[in-house]
Structure formats: structure tokens, C-alpha cells
Design an enzyme around this catalytic site. Structure first.
Site, mmCIF file in Angstrom:
data_model
loop_
_atom_site.group_PDB
_atom_site.id
_atom_site.type_symbol
_atom_site.label_atom_id
_atom_site.label_comp_id
_atom_site.label_asym_id
_atom_site.label_seq_id
_atom_site.Cartn_x
_atom_site.Cartn_y
_atom_site.Cartn_z
ATOM 1 N N ASN A 148 0.808 -1.119 -0.042
ATOM 2 C CA ASN A 148 -0.218 0.057 0.079
ATOM 3 C C ASN A 148 0.906 1.359 0.014
ATOM 4 O O ASN A 148 1.728 1.352 0.819
ATOM 5 C CB ASN A 148 -0.900 -0.167 1.325
ATOM 6 C CG ASN A 148 -1.816 1.196 1.227
ATOM 7 O OD1 ASN A 148 -1.444 2.377 1.019
ATOM 8 N ND2 ASN A 148 -3.096 0.910 1.541
ATOM 9 N N HIS A 194 0.968 6.318 1.817
ATOM 10 C CA HIS A 194 1.696 7.181 2.705
ATOM 11 C C HIS A 194 3.008 8.068 1.733
ATOM 12 O O HIS A 194 3.514 8.893 2.224
ATOM 13 C CB HIS A 194 2.416 6.511 3.968
ATOM 14 C CG HIS A 194 1.115 5.977 4.706
ATOM 15 N ND1 HIS A 194 0.562 6.840 5.517
ATOM 16 C CD2 HIS A 194 0.712 4.899 5.127
ATOM 17 C CE1 HIS A 194 -0.356 6.190 6.368
ATOM 18 N NE2 HIS A 194 -0.061 4.999 5.979
ATOM 19 N N HIS A 209 -5.675 3.650 -1.742
ATOM 20 C CA HIS A 209 -6.909 4.110 -1.222
ATOM 21 C C HIS A 209 -7.209 5.187 -1.704
ATOM 22 O O HIS A 209 -6.368 6.301 -1.018
ATOM 23 C CB HIS A 209 -7.080 3.905 0.442
ATOM 24 C CG HIS A 209 -8.214 4.103 0.931
ATOM 25 N ND1 HIS A 209 -8.554 3.950 2.332
ATOM 26 C CD2 HIS A 209 -9.470 4.639 0.544
ATOM 27 C CE1 HIS A 209 -9.890 4.263 2.662
ATOM 28 N NE2 HIS A 209 -10.465 4.542 1.498
ATOM 29 N N ARG A 221 -9.267 8.287 -1.231
ATOM 30 C CA ARG A 221 -10.357 8.535 -0.189
ATOM 31 C C ARG A 221 -11.333 9.585 -0.655
ATOM 32 O O ARG A 221 -10.898 10.466 -1.418
ATOM 33 C CB ARG A 221 -9.737 8.783 1.185
ATOM 34 C CG ARG A 221 -8.828 7.863 1.758
ATOM 35 C CD ARG A 221 -8.393 8.483 3.216
ATOM 36 N NE ARG A 221 -9.574 8.721 3.914
ATOM 37 C CZ ARG A 221 -9.738 7.988 5.253
ATOM 38 N NH1 ARG A 221 -9.071 6.803 5.070
ATOM 39 N NH2 ARG A 221 -10.768 8.242 5.770
ATOM 40 N N ARG A 264 -6.863 12.880 0.472
ATOM 41 C CA ARG A 264 -5.843 13.272 1.452
ATOM 42 C C ARG A 264 -4.388 12.757 1.110
ATOM 43 O O ARG A 264 -3.374 13.424 1.371
ATOM 44 C CB ARG A 264 -6.246 13.317 3.120
ATOM 45 C CG ARG A 264 -6.093 11.743 3.241
ATOM 46 C CD ARG A 264 -6.078 11.353 4.683
ATOM 47 N NE ARG A 264 -7.459 11.644 5.266
ATOM 48 C CZ ARG A 264 -7.879 10.997 6.288
ATOM 49 N NH1 ARG A 264 -6.982 10.238 7.120
ATOM 50 N NH2 ARG A 264 -9.126 11.109 6.577
ATOM 51 N N GLU A 324 -8.581 0.712 -3.013
ATOM 52 C CA GLU A 324 -9.409 0.444 -1.744
ATOM 53 C C GLU A 324 -10.431 1.698 -1.914
ATOM 54 O O GLU A 324 -9.816 2.695 -2.272
ATOM 55 C CB GLU A 324 -8.596 0.640 -0.587
ATOM 56 C CG GLU A 324 -7.887 -0.596 -0.170
ATOM 57 C CD GLU A 324 -7.155 -0.160 1.050
ATOM 58 O OE1 GLU A 324 -7.218 0.818 1.582
ATOM 59 O OE2 GLU A 324 -6.233 -1.107 1.420
ATOM 60 N N THR A 367 -8.441 3.749 8.153
ATOM 61 C CA THR A 367 -9.491 2.892 8.368
ATOM 62 C C THR A 367 -9.894 2.294 9.622
ATOM 63 O O THR A 367 -8.771 1.527 9.957
ATOM 64 C CB THR A 367 -9.633 1.857 7.039
ATOM 65 O OG1 THR A 367 -8.912 2.418 6.033
ATOM 66 C CG2 THR A 367 -11.018 1.350 6.744
ATOM 67 N N GLU A 413 -11.280 -9.115 2.968
ATOM 68 C CA GLU A 413 -9.790 -8.927 3.705
ATOM 69 C C GLU A 413 -9.909 -8.607 5.245
ATOM 70 O O GLU A 413 -10.772 -7.794 5.657
ATOM 71 C CB GLU A 413 -9.441 -7.660 3.045
ATOM 72 C CG GLU A 413 -7.897 -7.208 3.815
ATOM 73 C CD GLU A 413 -7.399 -6.116 2.976
ATOM 74 O OE1 GLU A 413 -7.472 -5.779 1.832
ATOM 75 O OE2 GLU A 413 -6.556 -5.351 3.760
ATOM 76 N N HIS A 467 -3.898 -4.438 7.763
ATOM 77 C CA HIS A 467 -4.015 -3.286 8.576
ATOM 78 C C HIS A 467 -3.283 -3.426 9.804
ATOM 79 O O HIS A 467 -3.561 -4.527 10.566
ATOM 80 C CB HIS A 467 -5.579 -3.085 9.040
ATOM 81 C CG HIS A 467 -5.819 -1.559 9.252
ATOM 82 N ND1 HIS A 467 -5.323 -0.911 10.315
ATOM 83 C CD2 HIS A 467 -6.475 -0.548 8.490
ATOM 84 C CE1 HIS A 467 -5.697 0.171 10.297
ATOM 85 N NE2 HIS A 467 -6.173 0.669 9.142
#
Ligand code: PXP
Length: 240
Positions: free
Chosen positions: A11, A14, A47, A49, A53, A74, A105, A155, A195
């Protein structure tokens, strides 16, 4: 008995979050996706969003065109996001709950309470040839509901396991994951998890029977910063 290889989805949210700190063009998530691919990542996860962000629409479009690994998008279950996904056609969509004020999340999607809405989204995504996963807490009811609305995968949310404050709590949370995993496999679902997984807690989860793919972001980015800083400082020092 020979274990199947567990796939790694990296992922890169970041990476985009660092770029957004300056609203510039670097670091470019595509560059990092390629580095992750080169280093063995089986998939790239982002993801998108609602508040944009970190990952932006153009990142998803860029990744779609320019990476070879599987793209896992995602996203929240909304009309706008489902339309976006049907246009972009990532290999996989993972439906997640989303709250504006959360840092990341927080819980799994409540499939039980939103069956009809989710069923319609799953059906639209599958008609576009997208494999659909649902991010759920490790609870039998949510897993069976995911199967019932037509999802291909679940998941399992590993956040409670990862955040457990004692060995006993960790054991209990792990047991929940194992039971949930058995339930998913019995229901004919592909089993993924993610996660809060890191270099210390990942192994037991990766050893769960039938585990297909782990999606991991934060700990990999933190590790990259840690092991990469030395070289970055040395290079700057040698320039000046
Ligand atoms: N899976 C899902 C559904 C997520 O929402 C996240 C966080 O974006 C992850 C996996 C990765 O979690 P982490 O960044 O803690 O590894």
C-alpha cells in the site's frame, strides 16, 4: 505439507501523503510502485479517499497504465467511486468504510446492515470484470454476508490483533482471525488480510491456512525511511 506462497500487496498511500505535505510532484507514487514491483511486490494497493488526502485520481490512472503488478483499489462504497472504478478497471477493488475524521480505516465494513446497497455495488464492479473484496472485521456474520452479496474475497481486518496490548489479548485476536479465515474458506471466498501488520506481527497471519494476500503499507514505508535515511544523508553531505 507444502505451503502456498502468500502474496504481498504494498500500500503506497503514505508516499502520496508525503507529496501532499508540499502539494508538489515528489515523491511520485508511481516511482515507488515500480520500486516495490522490482523488489517482489505482487500487487500495489491504493486507497482513493473521498477527501483525497493522499492518493489522487490521477495517481490511480497513472498506476493503471504503467505498472505490471495487480492494482488493488481500496474505496468507499459510493456511486461516484463505483463509477470511477468501472472506468479505470483495477484488477481488484476492496470496499472499505470511510469516515472523514479518521486517521486511517478504523473498522471493517458493516455488510450485514448494508446488504442491498453493497450487493448492487458488487454486482456493478463484477460486471466490469473487477474482482471484489470486502474489508471486514473477523466475524462470521460479516463474512457470510460478504459471500451472500457476491464478493469474491474478504480482507480480514487485522487491526485489533496488531494493536493488542498483551500476549493474551494478541492470542485471542489471533484466534478470531483463524476462525474467521476458516469461515471464509468454507464459504468459498479468497482470504486476504491487512491493517497494522508489521515486521514483528506478520508471520502468524501469513501462516494462516489458505491465506492468499496481505496488504501492508505503513510499516513498509516506515522501514524504508529507517533503512534509507543513512544513504540519503551521506549523499547530501558528499555534495556540500
Ligand atoms: N487494508 C486496508 C483495507 C486498509 O484500509 C489499509 C490502510 O490503508 C491497509 C490494508 C494497510 O494498513 P497499514 O498501512 O496499517 O499496513
Amino acid at each position: 505439507m507444502k505451503r502456498n506462497k502468500v502474496l504481498l500487496g504494498v500500500n503506497i498511500d503514505h508516499i502520496a501523503q508525503v507529496r501532499q505535505a508540499r502539494l508538489g510532484t515528489e515523491p511520485d507514487p508511481l516511482v515507488f510502485a515500480r520500486l516495490a514491483e522490482k523488489s517482489g511486490a505482487d500487487g500495489i494497493t491504493v486507497h482513493l479517499r473521498e477527501d483525497r488526502r493522499h492518493i489522487q485520481d490521477k495517481d490511480v490512472l497513472n498506476l493503471r497504465k504503467r505498472i505490471r503488478a495487480r492494482l488493488n483499489l481500496e474505496m468507499a462504497g459510493t456511486d461516484a467511486m463505483v463509477s470511477f472504478a468501472c472506468r479505470v478497471k483495477p484488477e481488484e477493488v476492496c470496499l472499505v468504510p470511510e469516515k472523514r475524521e479518521e486517521l486511517t480505516t478504523e473498522g471493517g465494513l458493516d455488510v450485514l446492515r448494508n446488504r442491498e446497497k453493497i450487493r448492487a455495488f458488487v454486482s456493478r464492479l463484477k460486471k466490469s470484470g473487477i474482482c471484489v473484496s470486502i474489508f471486514v472485521d473477523p466475524l462470521q456474520g460479516q463474512i457470510l454476508a460478504s459471500q451472500e452479496v457476491g464478493a469474491d474475497c474478504v480482507e480480514l481486518h487485522t487491526g485489533a490483533y496488531a494493536g493488542a496490548q498483551s500476549n493474551l489479548q494478541k492470542k485471542l485476536e489471533y484466534r478470531k482471525l483463524v476462525l474467521a479465515g476458516q469461515c471464509a474458506l468454507k464459504a468459498g471466498l479468497i482470504l486476504n488480510a491487512g491493517h497494522g501488520l508489521d515486521y514483528r506481527n506478520v508471520v502468524p497471519v501469513s501462516r494462516m491456512t489458505g491465506m492468499h494476500e496481505l496488504n501492508i503499507g505503513y510499516s513498509i514505508v516506515v522501514r524504508a525511511l529507517t533503512v534509507g535515511l543513512e544513504k540519503a544523508v551521506q549523499e547530501m553531505k558528499s555534495l556540500i
